[in-house]
Design an enzyme around this catalytic site. Sequence first.
Site, PDB file in Angstrom:
ATOM      1  N   ARG A 103     -20.581 -24.132  32.073  1.00  0.00           N
ATOM      2  CA  ARG A 103     -21.358 -25.364  32.339  1.00  0.00           C
ATOM      3  C   ARG A 103     -20.629 -26.499  31.639  1.00  0.00           C
ATOM      4  O   ARG A 103     -20.450 -26.462  30.423  1.00  0.00           O
ATOM      5  CB  ARG A 103     -22.783 -25.209  31.804  1.00  0.00           C
ATOM      6  CG  ARG A 103     -23.539 -26.525  31.777  1.00  0.00           C
ATOM      7  CD  ARG A 103     -25.011 -26.354  31.542  1.00  0.00           C
ATOM      8  NE  ARG A 103     -25.666 -25.827  32.731  1.00  0.00           N
ATOM      9  CZ  ARG A 103     -26.979 -25.835  32.918  1.00  0.00           C
ATOM     10  NH1 ARG A 103     -27.782 -26.352  32.014  1.00  0.00           N
ATOM     11  NH2 ARG A 103     -27.497 -25.333  34.022  1.00  0.00           N
ATOM     12  N   HIS A 130     -24.181 -27.964  41.367  1.00  0.00           N
ATOM     13  CA  HIS A 130     -24.890 -26.863  40.691  1.00  0.00           C
ATOM     14  C   HIS A 130     -25.097 -25.744  41.723  1.00  0.00           C
ATOM     15  O   HIS A 130     -26.210 -25.511  42.189  1.00  0.00           O
ATOM     16  CB  HIS A 130     -26.225 -27.399  40.156  1.00  0.00           C
ATOM     17  CG  HIS A 130     -26.880 -26.529  39.124  1.00  0.00           C
ATOM     18  ND1 HIS A 130     -26.344 -25.329  38.695  1.00  0.00           N
ATOM     19  CD2 HIS A 130     -28.047 -26.681  38.440  1.00  0.00           C
ATOM     20  CE1 HIS A 130     -27.153 -24.800  37.790  1.00  0.00           C
ATOM     21  NE2 HIS A 130     -28.189 -25.587  37.613  1.00  0.00           N
ATOM     22  N   GLN A 133     -27.737 -22.870  41.274  1.00  0.00           N
ATOM     23  CA  GLN A 133     -29.095 -23.350  41.513  1.00  0.00           C
ATOM     24  C   GLN A 133     -29.391 -23.388  43.010  1.00  0.00           C
ATOM     25  O   GLN A 133     -30.417 -22.889  43.474  1.00  0.00           O
ATOM     26  CB  GLN A 133     -29.236 -24.764  40.919  1.00  0.00           C
ATOM     27  CG  GLN A 133     -30.614 -25.363  41.094  1.00  0.00           C
ATOM     28  CD  GLN A 133     -31.644 -24.652  40.244  1.00  0.00           C
ATOM     29  OE1 GLN A 133     -31.481 -24.504  39.053  1.00  0.00           O
ATOM     30  NE2 GLN A 133     -32.734 -24.195  40.860  1.00  0.00           N
ATOM     31  N   ASP A 225     -35.767 -33.597  41.386  1.00  0.00           N
ATOM     32  CA  ASP A 225     -35.093 -33.267  40.120  1.00  0.00           C
ATOM     33  C   ASP A 225     -35.201 -34.495  39.222  1.00  0.00           C
ATOM     34  O   ASP A 225     -35.618 -35.579  39.659  1.00  0.00           O
ATOM     35  CB  ASP A 225     -33.617 -32.885  40.400  1.00  0.00           C
ATOM     36  CG  ASP A 225     -32.839 -32.491  39.139  1.00  0.00           C
ATOM     37  OD1 ASP A 225     -33.481 -32.117  38.135  1.00  0.00           O
ATOM     38  OD2 ASP A 225     -31.588 -32.549  39.151  1.00  0.00           O
ATOM     39  N   CYS A 265     -35.670 -27.852  40.213  1.00  0.00           N
ATOM     40  CA  CYS A 265     -34.783 -26.903  39.511  1.00  0.00           C
ATOM     41  C   CYS A 265     -35.198 -26.681  38.065  1.00  0.00           C
ATOM     42  O   CYS A 265     -34.832 -25.672  37.482  1.00  0.00           O
ATOM     43  CB  CYS A 265     -33.349 -27.403  39.583  1.00  0.00           C
ATOM     44  SG  CYS A 265     -33.134 -29.025  38.832  1.00  0.00           S
ATOM     45  N   ARG A 293     -33.623 -17.376  39.844  1.00  0.00           N
ATOM     46  CA  ARG A 293     -32.244 -17.550  39.358  1.00  0.00           C
ATOM     47  C   ARG A 293     -31.681 -16.196  38.936  1.00  0.00           C
ATOM     48  O   ARG A 293     -30.512 -15.903  39.156  1.00  0.00           O
ATOM     49  CB  ARG A 293     -32.216 -18.518  38.159  1.00  0.00           C
ATOM     50  CG  ARG A 293     -32.626 -19.952  38.465  1.00  0.00           C
ATOM     51  CD  ARG A 293     -31.589 -20.718  39.253  1.00  0.00           C
ATOM     52  NE  ARG A 293     -30.273 -20.731  38.643  1.00  0.00           N
ATOM     53  CZ  ARG A 293     -29.877 -21.562  37.679  1.00  0.00           C
ATOM     54  NH1 ARG A 293     -30.699 -22.486  37.225  1.00  0.00           N
ATOM     55  NH2 ARG A 293     -28.637 -21.509  37.186  1.00  0.00           N
TER      56      ARG A 293
END
Length: 308
Positions: A103, A130, A133, A225, A265, A293
């Site tokens: 990340r 992402h 995700q 988001d 998310c 996830r």
Amino acid sequence: MKRDFLAINDYTKTHLEELLNLALSLKKEYFAQGNLPLLKGKVLGMVFNKPSLRTRISFDMAMRHLGGDALFISPSEIGLGKRESIADVARVLAGYVSGIMARVFEHEHVVELARWSSVPVINGLSDYNHPCQAFADVFTIFEHFGTLDDLNVAYVGDGNNVALSLLHACARLGVNFTIASPEEYDIKPSTWSEAEEESRKNGCSIKQLRIPQDAVVDADVVYTDTWTSMGQEEESKKREKLFPPYQVNSTLLKLAKPTTMVMHCLPAHRGQEITNEVADGPQSLLFIQAHNRLHAQKAILVDLLGEK
Ligand code: CP
Ligand code: NVA
């Protein structure tokens, strides 16, 4: 040859569909009798230059459930690109672990890791995208609706990394996608034109609007988001002034269908991009989505690190 997962577009439509089915079967297997040790002896090195709850813990647990292990590597330890060049970190780390998940802030950093690493590299979020995700999100949509055909996803808010990967996933998998964002917070025009071409190939439409009310009317999924992503903190005051019309609240949701589901998310900034009544209401998929996830990433890991 080693493969990486840096963007949704690294995988073909067929490959993504196979992975969705794999995620579904790994989830069923996990709840029935536990997963088989498909990744026994494998270790995932997890490089985090930004904070994380979901990505960190779900990758760690996914490895453990599959008989492997995961190693958390904090930014202060390796100083990616600061203490040591990314190329050197990648080449050293690849000799110790079976795969790397990273990340990062700049997308180029995860690309550089992948360029030099001899083991698969997974993008656990960059400022650009992402993909883990978005893959988990289409998995959640597929699981909830039982299909990805004839579905409309409406994303309301900032055209950020999460929106971009969701656009990629929808365009590639034939899901209609609409985004309503304020001017200057659109998805990048170059990405948009690529996605337009992709959506035409896969028989779906993508639309860019300004008015959230217009975006949600036909939506099966309303997605939002944060208004301020990690690394944009100094812009938060400006964004908090501009984004309130893009809040996903019960008034907005009433314009959609009773069967419309809401996704985010997480982490959520309750009272900003989403209200409590929506996040905790009967149309919320937020926690199923977060838990998925784990299952979606198991499929990504087995595909990249498992024995062929
Ligand atoms: N959604 C998501 O990636 O959450 P984390 O930042 O907690 O990993
Ligand atoms: N857009 C958010 C997503 C967090 C999971 C960010 O980049 O901070």
